[in-house]
Design an enzyme around this catalytic site. Structure first.
Site, mmCIF file in Angstrom:
data_model
loop_
_atom_site.group_PDB
_atom_site.id
_atom_site.type_symbol
_atom_site.label_atom_id
_atom_site.label_comp_id
_atom_site.label_asym_id
_atom_site.label_seq_id
_atom_site.Cartn_x
_atom_site.Cartn_y
_atom_site.Cartn_z
ATOM 1 N N GLY A 89 47.001 -12.653 -4.904
ATOM 2 C CA GLY A 89 48.209 -12.682 -5.834
ATOM 3 C C GLY A 89 48.132 -12.191 -7.297
ATOM 4 N N GLY A 118 46.913 -9.398 -7.839
ATOM 5 C CA GLY A 118 46.570 -7.813 -7.645
ATOM 6 C C GLY A 118 47.953 -7.175 -8.064
ATOM 7 N N LYS A 158 42.060 -1.755 8.881
ATOM 8 C CA LYS A 158 43.421 -2.293 8.934
ATOM 9 C C LYS A 158 43.640 -2.600 10.590
ATOM 10 C CE LYS A 158 45.394 -1.231 4.517
ATOM 11 N NZ LYS A 158 46.239 -0.521 3.571
#
Ligand code: NDP
Length: 312
Positions: free
Chosen positions: A11, A13, A138
């Protein structure tokens, strides 16, 4: 329907802090993971405390402590991870597999949004090395999510304007040039840029929306689908001056990548796919996806001429 309780991991970032803000603004009970590893990072701590002042809860938890992640996840309905995509300080995006394990064990999560927020990794199977690494990681995280049958939304946010529009796509700079600009090829390939607060707004809109369940949410607001040349013309109008243009061929661009160190080479590869190959706009969204500005037409997204004004 009551608004889902949200936990944001990462949070403090660049995109994470905006997602915290959007979650609070849209009325979600919002928690932010507070990692003990931040130690003496006073700026991070102050930011976390400012979230608390705005109404967020801080929940302690560490990627080195599985039970702490399970405990954190059990307190909410939705988890959004905005962990860094850059390989640094021992971090890589595969660390999210620990979060996936915790979500699987907790068993209560209605929606997980892993850290994506860029090009759709499912479409980047032929990406140049070493820029292919984050896409492959990812995809591994996606596989773990789907194997664990965790409900998800993947956010394909395209370009954050701060990285790609504010600099008129000048690799290695964050501000727009005032004299001379490098054009990638003829500069006419269509690219999609978003104000980062709009990325956050659309992301939070999607979390309770059944239409985005187990789908990829693409951000393609029509007026922000612009070529590099169109962005340059917007800037020229704002500063009242024409820039000198130097066109770089695809061959020269690829040749210039050879001497770059790992991080810059990865980023240059992404530039190549975006500005020469047109990877953000050269496909139709299929059954696997939804488009954010169509789902949420009420969002008055920031246009790029307005975005550029802040650099005057
Ligand atoms: P940041 O580099 O700002 O980092 C985000 C957070 O990662 C940090 O605040 C921190 O969380 C967490 N983090 C960093 N190191 C560690 C560690 N060792 N262990 C655990 N957590 C760690 O990330 P961005 O906002 O730039 O990137 C988020 C996502 O957005 C990525 O998936 C990235 O690929 C994507 N992105 C997309 C862009 C685009 O143009 N579309 C541009 C940039 C990124 P904490 O708050 O807990 O300290």
């Amino acid at each position: 329907m009551a608004k889902s309780k949200v936990l944001i991991v990462g949070g403090t970032g660049f995109i994470g802090r905006r997602i915290v803000k959007a979650s609070l603004a849209q009325g979600h009970p919002t928690s932010v993971l507070q990692r003990p590893e931040i130690g003496l990072d006073i700026d991070k701590l102050q930011l976390l405390l400012s979230f608390k002042k705005q109404g967020a809860r801080l929940i302690e938890g560490s990627f080195s402590n599985h039970q702490s992640l399970v405990n954190a996840v059990k307190q909410v309905d939705v988890v959004i991870c905005t962990m860094s995509g850059v390989h640094h300080r021992g971090l890589n995006i595969l660390m999210q597999l620990k979060l996936v394990e915790a979500i699987k064990e907790a068993g209560n999560i209605k929606r997980f949004l892993p850290s994506e927020f860029g090009m759709d990794p499912a479409r980047m199977g032929n990406a140049l090395e070493p820029g292919n690494e984050p896409f492959e990681e990812k995809m591994k995280v996606r596989k773990a999510i789907e194997d664990a049958k965790i409900p998800f939304t993947y956010v394909s946010a395209n370009c954050f304007a701060a990285f790609f529009a504010g600099n008129l796509a000048q690799f290695g700079s964050l501000v727009p040039p005032r004299d001379k600009v490098r054009l990638w090829g003829d500069g006419n390939v269509k690219v999609i840029n978003l104000d980062e607060d709009d990325v956050a707004t659309y992301t939070i809109k999607s979390i309770d929306d059944p239409r985005t369940l187990n789908k990829t949410l693409y951000f393609q607001p029509p007026e922000n689908i612009l070529s590099q040349m169109e962005m340059i013309e917007m800037w020229e109008k704002l500063i009242g001056k024409k820039l000198e243009k130097v066109s770089i061929s695809a061959e020269d661009f690829l040749a210039s990548m050879k001497g770059l160190e790992h991080g810059n080479k990865a980023a240059a590869g992404h530039y190549y796919h975006i500005f020469y190959e047109g990877c953000l706009t050269n496909f139709e969204i299929g059954e696997e996806g939804e488009e954010a500005s169509e789902l949420y037409p009420e969002v008055n997204y920031i246009r790029m001429d307005a975005y550029l004004e802040r650099y005057l």
